[in-house]
Write an enzyme that holds these catalytic residues in place. Structure first.
Site, PDB file in Angstrom:
ATOM      1  N   GLY A 194      -8.915  -0.546   4.645  1.00 53.96           N
ATOM      2  CA  GLY A 194      -8.859  -1.963   4.854  1.00 53.96           C
ATOM      3  C   GLY A 194      -9.690  -2.748   3.701  1.00 53.96           C
ATOM      4  O   GLY A 194     -10.331  -3.902   3.769  1.00 53.96           O
ATOM      5  N   SER A 195      -9.877  -2.151   2.333  1.00 54.07           N
ATOM      6  CA  SER A 195     -10.423  -2.666   1.221  1.00 54.07           C
ATOM      7  C   SER A 195      -9.515  -4.450   0.895  1.00 54.07           C
ATOM      8  O   SER A 195     -10.208  -5.123   0.482  1.00 54.07           O
ATOM      9  CB  SER A 195     -10.579  -1.956   0.223  1.00 54.07           C
ATOM     10  OG  SER A 195      -9.142  -1.918  -0.644  1.00 54.07           O
ATOM     11  N   ASN A 196      -8.225  -4.196   1.045  1.00 53.22           N
ATOM     12  CA  ASN A 196      -7.621  -5.148   0.967  1.00 53.22           C
ATOM     13  C   ASN A 196      -7.782  -6.273   2.003  1.00 53.22           C
ATOM     14  O   ASN A 196      -7.709  -7.641   1.503  1.00 53.22           O
ATOM     15  CB  ASN A 196      -6.051  -4.775   0.504  1.00 53.22           C
ATOM     16  CG  ASN A 196      -5.670  -4.515  -0.748  1.00 53.22           C
ATOM     17  OD1 ASN A 196      -5.631  -5.334  -1.633  1.00 53.22           O
ATOM     18  ND2 ASN A 196      -5.431  -3.260  -0.840  1.00 53.22           N
TER      19      ASN A 196
ATOM     20  N   MET B 103       1.024   1.591   6.517  1.00 50.61           N
ATOM     21  CA  MET B 103       1.949   2.787   6.313  1.00 50.61           C
ATOM     22  C   MET B 103       3.059   3.308   7.064  1.00 50.61           C
ATOM     23  O   MET B 103       3.289   4.323   7.216  1.00 50.61           O
ATOM     24  CB  MET B 103       0.887   4.003   5.949  1.00 50.61           C
ATOM     25  CG  MET B 103      -0.157   3.776   4.995  1.00 50.61           C
ATOM     26  SD  MET B 103       0.639   3.320   3.411  1.00 50.61           S
ATOM     27  CE  MET B 103      -0.537   3.429   2.246  1.00 50.61           C
TER      28      MET B 103
ATOM     29  N   LEU C   4       6.992   2.325   7.822  1.00 54.90           N
ATOM     30  CA  LEU C   4       8.250   1.275   7.485  1.00 54.90           C
ATOM     31  C   LEU C   4       8.571   0.396   8.435  1.00 54.90           C
ATOM     32  O   LEU C   4       8.972   0.896   9.741  1.00 54.90           O
ATOM     33  CB  LEU C   4       9.267   2.380   7.181  1.00 54.90           C
ATOM     34  CG  LEU C   4      10.295   1.916   6.248  1.00 54.90           C
ATOM     35  CD1 LEU C   4       9.878   1.467   4.880  1.00 54.90           C
ATOM     36  CD2 LEU C   4      11.435   3.008   5.974  1.00 54.90           C
TER      37      LEU C   4
ATOM     38  N   ASN D  82       3.985  -7.641   0.589  1.00 57.95           N
ATOM     39  CA  ASN D  82       3.425  -6.253   0.572  1.00 57.95           C
ATOM     40  C   ASN D  82       2.745  -6.063  -0.741  1.00 57.95           C
ATOM     41  O   ASN D  82       3.048  -6.404  -2.022  1.00 57.95           O
ATOM     42  CB  ASN D  82       4.523  -4.952   0.722  1.00 57.95           C
ATOM     43  CG  ASN D  82       3.858  -3.607   0.763  1.00 57.95           C
ATOM     44  OD1 ASN D  82       2.763  -3.311   1.395  1.00 57.95           O
ATOM     45  ND2 ASN D  82       4.473  -2.735  -0.138  1.00 57.95           N
TER      46      ASN D  82
ATOM     47  N   HIS E 243       1.586  -2.828  -3.371  1.00 63.92           N
ATOM     48  CA  HIS E 243       1.723  -1.698  -3.799  1.00 63.92           C
ATOM     49  C   HIS E 243       1.012  -1.091  -5.027  1.00 63.92           C
ATOM     50  O   HIS E 243       1.005  -1.677  -6.078  1.00 63.92           O
ATOM     51  CB  HIS E 243       3.228  -1.240  -3.651  1.00 63.92           C
ATOM     52  CG  HIS E 243       3.355   0.165  -4.067  1.00 63.92           C
ATOM     53  ND1 HIS E 243       3.496   1.172  -3.192  1.00 63.92           N
ATOM     54  CD2 HIS E 243       3.810   1.199  -5.024  1.00 63.92           C
ATOM     55  CE1 HIS E 243       3.820   2.325  -3.547  1.00 63.92           C
ATOM     56  NE2 HIS E 243       3.834   2.354  -4.591  1.00 63.92           N
TER      57      HIS E 243
HETATM   58  C1  GAR Z   1      -3.792   0.057  -1.192  1.00 60.65           C
HETATM   59  O1  GAR Z   1      -3.958   0.818  -2.286  1.00 60.65           O
HETATM   60  C2  GAR Z   1      -2.289  -0.283  -0.934  1.00 60.65           C
HETATM   61  O2  GAR Z   1      -1.563  -0.788  -2.230  1.00 60.65           O
HETATM   62  C3  GAR Z   1      -1.682   0.751  -0.512  1.00 60.65           C
HETATM   63  O3  GAR Z   1      -2.274   1.210   0.405  1.00 60.65           O
HETATM   64  C4  GAR Z   1      -3.693   0.974  -0.066  1.00 60.65           C
HETATM   65  C5  GAR Z   1      -4.415   0.577   1.263  1.00 60.65           C
HETATM   66  O4  GAR Z   1      -5.869   0.406   1.072  1.00 60.65           O
HETATM   67  N1  GAR Z   1      -0.175   0.770   0.052  1.00 60.65           N
HETATM   68  C6  GAR Z   1       0.948   1.404  -0.294  1.00 60.65           C
HETATM   69  O5  GAR Z   1       0.866   2.382  -0.557  1.00 60.65           O
HETATM   70  C7  GAR Z   1       2.179   0.846   0.354  1.00 60.65           C
HETATM   71  N2  GAR Z   1       3.183   1.642  -0.132  1.00 60.65           N
HETATM   72  P1  GAR Z   1      -7.036  -0.482   1.761  1.00 60.65           P
HETATM   73  O6  GAR Z   1      -6.672  -0.050   3.268  1.00 60.65           O
HETATM   74  O7  GAR Z   1      -8.174  -0.126   1.338  1.00 60.65           O
HETATM   75  O8  GAR Z   1      -6.560  -1.709   1.539  1.00 60.65           O
END
Ligand code: GAR
Length: 207
Positions: free
Chosen positions: A15-17, A93, A95, A110, A112
């Site tokens: 969940g950092s994003n 994660m 689809l 999204n 990536h």
């Molecule tokens: C992020 O790096 C995002 O880009 C990736 O999952 C991570 C989630 O981190 N997404 C993918 O790889 C999608 N194909 P977070 O939970 O700390 O936000």
């Protein structure tokens, strides 16, 4: 004044994003209302954080459904009930089915952690690192019914210096994500992203 759009953030992991998005909403860098946080994983740190700070959350377990489409159908019902205008996938994660994507055409964004189309999938940072890529980066794109495939909104690259560690590269990539994702969301809500023929996303100037 125009009513703000309502958006949902989908998460499966740390969940950092989501943290970065919540900060951006607080600072007014994103004007839309974060109306729902959805997860396919009840134990994801991201959904726990969302609940802790008082956001509306929803978890549905895929194993309670006979197939991916019936799962997505239930999510869509909930999104419509919550009057969600657009969706942000922040480390979701799973689809999305073609059915889901059709319900929200060019309304799903999204993030990536690689320069698509290189290193699609669940571990873009590690795959680029292991491959020995000298440049990698972050892609923000609209979602279509193929994995990590939709029209690109923004990309930012970063050099992988000699002696770089995976941990350090991961930190740098996340920092880029947190900066670039909110920028794309703001462009979207301002109506600045025009999806044209042949996958081109035209970014029109702010009014
Ligand atoms: C992020 O790096 C995002 O880009 C990736 O999952 C991570 C989630 O981190 N997404 C993918 O790889 C999608 N194909 P977070 O939970 O700390 O936000």
């Amino acid at each position: 004044m125009k009513k703000p759009l309502r958006f949902a953030v989908f998460v499966s992991g740390k969940g950092s994003n989501l943290h970065a998005i919540v900060d951006a909403v607080k600072k007014g860098e994103i004007a839309s209302e974060l109306a729902l946080v959805f997860s396919n994983k009840p134990k994801a740190e991201a959904i726990k954080y969302a609940a802790e700070i008082g956001l509306e959350t929803l978890h549905l377990h895929p194993r309670d459904y006979t197939n991916p489409q019936s799962y997505d159908r239930d999510i869509v019902i909930n999104l419509k009930r919550a009057k969600i205008d657009f969706i942000v996938l922040a480390g979701y994660m799973k689809l999305l089915t073609p059915y889901f994507v059709k319900e929200f055409p060019n309304k799903i964004i999204n993030v990536h952690p690689s320069l698509l189309p290189a290193f699609k999938g669940k571990q873009g940072i590690k795959d680029a690192f292991t491959y020995g890529a000298k440049i990698t980066g972050v892609t923000i794109h609209f979602v279509n019914d193929k994995m990590d495939n939709g029209p690109i909104i923004l990309q930012e690259s970063i050099k992988v210096p000699e002696g770089e560690t995976l941990e350090n590269l991961t930190e740098k990539i996340h920092a880029i994500e947190h900066r670039v994702f909110k920028k794309a969301i703001a462009m979207y809500e301002q109506g600045r992203l025009k999806v044209q023929a042949a996958r081109r996303v035209k970014i029109v100037p702010a009014k």
